[in-house]
Design a protein around this motif. Structure first.
Motif, PDB file in Angstrom:
ATOM      1  N   GLU A  36     -23.171 -12.574  -2.568  1.00 29.69           N
ATOM      2  CA  GLU A  36     -22.909 -13.893  -1.979  1.00 29.69           C
ATOM      3  C   GLU A  36     -23.565 -13.988  -0.604  1.00 29.69           C
ATOM      4  OE1 GLU A  36     -18.966 -15.794  -3.078  1.00 29.69           O
ATOM      5  OE2 GLU A  36     -18.424 -13.668  -3.066  1.00 29.69           O
ATOM      6  N   LEU A  37     -24.892 -13.965  -0.595  1.00 28.49           N
ATOM      7  CA  LEU A  37     -25.629 -13.925   0.659  1.00 28.49           C
ATOM      8  C   LEU A  37     -25.475 -15.221   1.449  1.00 28.49           C
ATOM      9  CD1 LEU A  37     -27.467 -12.101   2.324  1.00 28.49           C
ATOM     10  CD2 LEU A  37     -29.431 -13.120   1.154  1.00 28.49           C
ATOM     11  N   ARG A  38     -25.439 -16.366   0.771  1.00 25.86           N
ATOM     12  CA  ARG A  38     -25.271 -17.642   1.482  1.00 25.86           C
ATOM     13  C   ARG A  38     -23.930 -17.685   2.215  1.00 25.86           C
ATOM     14  NH1 ARG A  38     -28.795 -21.822   0.403  1.00 25.86           N
ATOM     15  NH2 ARG A  38     -30.240 -21.490  -1.357  1.00 25.86           N
ATOM     16  N   ARG A  39     -22.906 -17.190   1.555  1.00 30.88           N
ATOM     17  CA  ARG A  39     -21.581 -17.168   2.175  1.00 30.88           C
ATOM     18  C   ARG A  39     -21.559 -16.257   3.397  1.00 30.88           C
ATOM     19  NH1 ARG A  39     -16.171 -15.537  -1.308  1.00 30.88           N
ATOM     20  NH2 ARG A  39     -14.599 -16.175   0.216  1.00 30.88           N
ATOM     21  N   LEU A  40     -22.219 -15.114   3.288  1.00 35.14           N
ATOM     22  CA  LEU A  40     -22.303 -14.189   4.417  1.00 35.14           C
ATOM     23  C   LEU A  40     -23.082 -14.811   5.562  1.00 35.14           C
ATOM     24  CD1 LEU A  40     -22.036 -11.407   5.764  1.00 35.14           C
ATOM     25  CD2 LEU A  40     -24.080 -10.704   4.501  1.00 35.14           C
ATOM     26  N   ALA A  41     -24.230 -15.419   5.255  1.00 33.91           N
ATOM     27  CA  ALA A  41     -25.057 -16.027   6.297  1.00 33.91           C
ATOM     28  C   ALA A  41     -24.311 -17.143   7.010  1.00 33.91           C
ATOM     29  CB  ALA A  41     -26.349 -16.557   5.685  1.00 33.91           C
ATOM     30  N   GLU A  54     -15.595 -12.851   2.824  1.00 30.72           N
ATOM     31  CA  GLU A  54     -15.918 -13.522   4.091  1.00 30.72           C
ATOM     32  C   GLU A  54     -16.197 -12.493   5.185  1.00 30.72           C
ATOM     33  OE1 GLU A  54     -16.402 -16.603   4.811  1.00 30.72           O
ATOM     34  OE2 GLU A  54     -15.738 -17.579   2.958  1.00 30.72           O
ATOM     35  N   PRO A  55     -17.222 -12.724   6.024  1.00 30.98           N
ATOM     36  CA  PRO A  55     -17.492 -11.804   7.136  1.00 30.98           C
ATOM     37  C   PRO A  55     -16.626 -12.134   8.357  1.00 30.98           C
ATOM     38  CG  PRO A  55     -19.160 -13.511   7.089  1.00 30.98           C
ATOM     39  CD  PRO A  55     -18.236 -13.786   5.918  1.00 30.98           C
ATOM     40  N   VAL A  56     -16.179 -11.104   9.044  1.00 33.50           N
ATOM     41  CA  VAL A  56     -15.442 -11.253  10.293  1.00 33.50           C
ATOM     42  C   VAL A  56     -16.070 -10.306  11.306  1.00 33.50           C
ATOM     43  CG1 VAL A  56     -13.219 -11.088  11.459  1.00 33.50           C
ATOM     44  CG2 VAL A  56     -13.317 -11.840   9.069  1.00 33.50           C
ATOM     45  N   VAL A  57     -16.553 -10.849  12.418  1.00 32.17           N
ATOM     46  CA  VAL A  57     -17.218 -10.050  13.449  1.00 32.17           C
ATOM     47  C   VAL A  57     -16.177  -9.441  14.372  1.00 32.17           C
ATOM     48  CG1 VAL A  57     -18.813 -10.131  15.400  1.00 32.17           C
ATOM     49  CG2 VAL A  57     -19.304 -11.446  13.331  1.00 32.17           C
ATOM     50  N   ILE A  58     -16.308  -8.148  14.643  1.00 32.18           N
ATOM     51  CA  ILE A  58     -15.374  -7.439  15.516  1.00 32.18           C
ATOM     52  C   ILE A  58     -16.124  -6.913  16.738  1.00 32.18           C
ATOM     53  CG2 ILE A  58     -13.913  -6.788  13.566  1.00 32.18           C
ATOM     54  CD1 ILE A  58     -15.111  -3.988  13.710  1.00 32.18           C
ATOM     55  N   ASP A  59     -15.358  -6.488  17.728  1.00 30.83           N
ATOM     56  CA  ASP A  59     -15.877  -5.807  18.928  1.00 30.83           C
ATOM     57  C   ASP A  59     -16.861  -6.650  19.736  1.00 30.83           C
ATOM     58  OD1 ASP A  59     -14.320  -3.666  18.461  1.00 30.83           O
ATOM     59  OD2 ASP A  59     -15.914  -2.277  17.924  1.00 30.83           O
ATOM     60  N   PHE A  60     -16.722  -7.971  19.731  1.00 35.14           N
ATOM     61  CA  PHE A  60     -17.655  -8.781  20.514  1.00 35.14           C
ATOM     62  C   PHE A  60     -17.294  -8.716  22.004  1.00 35.14           C
ATOM     63  CE2 PHE A  60     -14.326 -11.548  18.827  1.00 35.14           C
ATOM     64  CZ  PHE A  60     -13.805 -12.114  19.978  1.00 35.14           C
ATOM     65  N   GLY A  61     -18.322  -8.674  22.835  1.00 33.95           N
ATOM     66  CA  GLY A  61     -18.138  -8.696  24.287  1.00 33.95           C
ATOM     67  C   GLY A  61     -17.868  -7.357  24.920  1.00 33.95           C
ATOM     68  N   ILE A  62     -17.461  -6.349  24.148  1.00 37.99           N
ATOM     69  CA  ILE A  62     -17.077  -5.068  24.742  1.00 37.99           C
ATOM     70  C   ILE A  62     -18.303  -4.318  25.251  1.00 37.99           C
ATOM     71  CG2 ILE A  62     -16.005  -2.840  24.277  1.00 37.99           C
ATOM     72  CD1 ILE A  62     -14.202  -4.183  22.287  1.00 37.99           C
ATOM     73  N   ALA A  63     -19.372  -4.306  24.460  1.00 39.26           N
ATOM     74  CA  ALA A  63     -20.564  -3.552  24.845  1.00 39.26           C
ATOM     75  C   ALA A  63     -21.157  -4.080  26.141  1.00 39.26           C
ATOM     76  CB  ALA A  63     -21.603  -3.602  23.722  1.00 39.26           C
TER      77      ALA A  63
END
Length: 421
Positions: free
Chosen positions: A101-106, A137-146
């Motif tokens: 499901e590449l469209r869903r991921l994108a 469904e994709p969920v992005v983690i660890d944003f902003g920490i780096a």
């Protein structure tokens, strides 16, 4: 025995990264959360903690279904930590690729990118390992920490800020990382998901970094509808890359604002002030960073009443007790109705035994300090009356054979349910 860190009960260790260990935990309301405990060498860097405290205020504003929201933070003591929404699933780096499901991921990644950039947050380390897949469904983690912890003292201690092959060329060359670098990482992550290969190959980090700066990406096998967008995202010139809003428009993602209003607990900033003052003789730059920090109240939610973990468990136990009471009452009334004509003594015995058990439960409730004392008494009374009423109603409506058949079926279903549970 479980460990407590602040108001959170740590249940199990989920993994570790360059900046800390991640634990599955329960919050004071009994909900699962992810607690990232910073490594000691990171916790010892007052400057990094000061930047992180300021960055957390912005990170708290990022919301939406495709990001793991930052819920809380504490930078005091020897074990500072961040709390985020717990995402149950597997990272993109561990699922079968190419993704079906590449469209869903994108679309999901585009939505996450827009949510971060609308709030002024740069992820800086977007890669397949930081994209959790949950129910497709994709969920992005660890944003902003780096970006918050990118300091000489922290990186010298072993934390790697970014991953070669997903870091933008300007970052590898030592230039500033902006939202354009996230767009590059977005393109590289989607290229991996579409082809199952690293877009700049494998090998030593230095070799991969050289290819990122001097060679085009490997996009063979990327679908035609996605390849032009990825080529633009993976451009070596930051200005040639599309914005998050343009990416969403080209992917057909509705532009929904996910910016949340967020406030910070005064203890977070106060703790960093104290730590920074203690290290001021070693870190002159930290003093200036701490002076710029604002202190605002941080409430993880709008709920005014916060139950303890023990209270949440007591509520769960009460639900289980009530379900067992009602279920056993229905079963006893069915058996008693089946035995009423051929064996009236057995029918009476079953109803009496059930009623006695419920009366004992009601007596325990009267002398307990449970907040559910009144509801237990009402439930017990209704269960006894209901069992007797249902017994006579079933006996009048159905034959003994039919009731016996129902009772046998209910017994088999109950045994199967218990074994499966």
């Amino acid at each position: 025995m479980s460990e407590h860190l602040g108001p959170y009960e740590l249940l199990s260790r989920l993994g570790a990264g360059g900046f800390g260990e991640v634990h599955l935990a329960l919050d004071p309301e009994g909900r699962t959360v992810a607690v990232k405990v910073l490594h000691p060498h990171v916790a010892a860097d007052g400057g990094a903690l000061a930047r992180l405290a300021r960055e957390v205020e912005t990170m708290r504003m990022v919301g939406g279904p495709h990001v793991a929201e930052v819920l809380d933070a504490s930078l005091q003591g020897t074990r500072p930590y961040l709390v985020t929404r717990y995402v149950q699933g597997r990272p993109l780096s561990a699922v079968p690729v190419p993704v079906v499901e590449l469209r869903r991921l994108a679309a999901g990644l585009g939505d996450a990118l827009l949510a971060m950039h609308e709030s002024g947050v740069v992820h800086r380390d977007l890669k397949p390992a930081n994209v959790m897949m949950t129910e497709g469904e994709p969920v992005v983690i660890d944003f902003g920490i780096a970006s918050a912890l990118d300091s000489l003292s922290v990186t010298a201690s072993g934390a790697v800020v970014g991953t070669p092959g997903y870091l933008a060329p300007e970052v590898l060359e030592g230039r500033a990382a902006g939202v354009e670098s996230d767009v590059f990482s977005f393109g590289a992550t989607l290229a991996y998901a579409a082809t199952g290969r690293q877009p700049y190959g494998q090998g030593p980090a230095s070799a991969v970094a050289y290819r990122v700066v001097h060679h085009p990406p490997d996009l063979e096998g990327v679908p035609e509808w996605l390849e032009p967008l990825l080529r633009e995202c993976l451009s070596t010139e930051p200005g040639a890359r599309p914005t998050a809003a343009q990416i969403c428009a080209r992917l057909g993602v509705a532009p929904v604002s996910h910016v949340r209003r967020a406030t910070v607990r005064p203890q977070v900033a106060a703790d960093v002030h104290a730590r920074v003052r203690d290290q001021a003789h070693d870190h002159a730059h930290v003093r200036a960073a701490a002076d710029d920090m604002s202190t605002r109240e941080w409430r993880p939610g709008r709920e005014q009443h916060r139950r303890s973990v023990e209270a949440s468990r007591a509520r769960h136990r009460e639900k289980v007790r009530r379900r067992w009471l009602i279920g056993s009452g229905l079963f006893v009334s069915l058996l008693a109705a089946a035995a009423r004509v051929p064996l009236p003594e057995v029918s009476l015995f079953l109803l009496a035994a059930y009623s006695l058990g419920v009366v004992i439960d009601a007596g325990v409730a009267m002398f307990s300090r449970s907040p559910y004392q009144r509801s237990r008494l009402i439930t017990d009374t209704l269960c006894v009356a209901g069992a007797v009423g249902i017994c006579f109603g079933l006996a009048a409506a159905f034959s003994t054979f039919t009731l016996a058949l129902f009772a046998g079926t209910a017994l088999v279903v109950g045994v199967v349910f218990l074994l499966s549970a």
